[in-house]
Write an enzyme that holds these catalytic residues in place. Structure first.
Site, short mmCIF file in Angstrom:
data_model
loop_
_atom_site.label_atom_id
_atom_site.label_comp_id
_atom_site.label_asym_id
_atom_site.label_seq_id
_atom_site.Cartn_x
_atom_site.Cartn_y
_atom_site.Cartn_z
N GLU A 162 44.52 43.15 33.83
CA GLU A 162 43.34 42.90 34.65
C GLU A 162 43.68 42.78 36.14
O GLU A 162 43.35 41.79 36.81
CB GLU A 162 42.59 41.66 34.17
N GLU A 185 41.68 43.46 24.87
CA GLU A 185 40.92 42.22 24.75
C GLU A 185 39.47 42.54 24.43
O GLU A 185 38.90 43.49 24.98
CB GLU A 185 40.94 41.40 26.05
#
Length: 338
Positions: free
Chosen positions: A19, A237
């Protein structure tokens, strides 16, 4: 080099950065994560340094670990137009380009998207590219694209097209998600100010933390990434943060998490049927864990950890209802989800 040497014969799948779009924004724009800076120009400069590190790590990996696969893991959410008005559609195109392609094009194509780079340069925000940087970026072609999917965003016309709409949007927006808040920030040089405005999607419900719940968007995300970059997708995720209550009998009944994951897994199955090559799926997460922003109030795990921010209590690990449900999902490879 140290990690590749130690684990090259034991680990097949590797992620370079997790991320990057989130930790650079929260760290250098919103002051929510370390180093706690509010400097948009510095954010884009820092982001470029991370891009160089990502490319160098991937290039080294391909030299040292010929039997492994490596890629970055990106917090991706598709952008939708609020209406069929062409100005809203353009706003969504701008949002998709700034929020997603700005990072993914560098990862997968080895270059910054020209339109966004031009916008940032005009605003004095474009990163500094030193001699040789272009060549380094092109060395970092990943073997897959990792995505963390929770939700996307909805865009409408901004001040560049309609000043009155932009003022109303900035005043009335109630977006509370830190992943999207940067799009409505008031920095004078903010690229969003002339490209798009983020608004709530009227068709989607939200979690306790104001995150939109959008299973169909998962399919959209997988389709868009695979079509644009022609690389396998690894879902690194996907999950639901919620307030889980421990009953007097020491149980956690989280049917809401089961429903959330089941709907998302179904959309992933549809995307695979569409032709998307999905090489892995990791639910977030196995156990409850500390959130930098929400402590232990926001829980994602299949296993409850009996503690909070103020007391360790007994630290008991208690499987939730979703734990046993997901066991079956793994055993059947999701065949019962339809």
């Amino acid at each position: 080099d140290i990690l590749f040497t130690a684990f090259k014969d034991k680990v097949k799948y590797w992620v370079t950065f997790n991320e990057q779009n989130v930790f650079t924004t929260l760290g250098y724009r919103l002051e929510a994560h370390p180093p706690g800076v509010r400097d948009l120009k510095r954010m884009y400069e820092a982001n470029h340094i991370v891009n160089l590190a990502n490319a160098k790590a991937i290039a080294l990996f391909h030299q040292m670990v010929p039997n492994g696969l490596i890629g970055p893991s990106f917090g991706y959410g598709p952008m939708y137009p609020l209406t069929a008005n062409p100005t809203d559609i353009l706003a969504a195109e701008n949002g998709e380009a700034l929020n997603n392609s700005w990072w993914l094009d560098v990862y997968c194509k080895g270059q910054y998207p020209k339109v966004i780079f031009k916008q940032l340069k005009a605003l004095g925000l474009a990163p500094t590219l030193e001699e040789g940087d272009d060549e380094i970026l092109k060395l970092g072609k990943p073997d897959f694209v990792g995505i963390n999917y929770y939700h996307g965003g909805t865009a409408k016309v901004n001040g560049f097209e309609d000043t009155e709409e932009a003022v109303a949007t900035d005043k009335d927006s109630n977006v509370t998600d830190p992943y999207l808040m940067q799009n409505n920030r008031s920095e004078e040089a903010s690229p969003e100010k002339v490209m798009f405005a983020v608004v709530d999607n009227p068709y989607l419900e939200k979690t306790d933390w104001g995150w939109e719940i959008d299973p169909a968007g998962f399919r959209v995300a997988l389709r868009r990434i695979y079509d644009r970059y022609d690389l396998p997708v690894f879902v690194t995720e996907n999950g639901l943060g919620a307030i889980d209550e421990l009953t007097a009998n020491g149980e956690i009944h989280d049917d809401y998490r089961i429903q959330y994951l089941e709907k998302h897994l179904l959309e992933m199955k549809k995307a695979i049927t569409d032709g998307v090559e999905v090489i892995g799926y990791c639910a977030w997460s196995f156990t409850d864990l500390l959130s930098w922003l929400n402590g232990y109030k926001k829980r994602y795990g299949f296993v409850y950890v009996n503690r909070d921010e103020y007391s360790e209590k007994d630290l008991a690990r208690i499987p939730k209802d979703s734990f046993y449900w997901y066991q079956t999902v793994i055993e059947t490879n999701g065949s019962d989800i339809n």
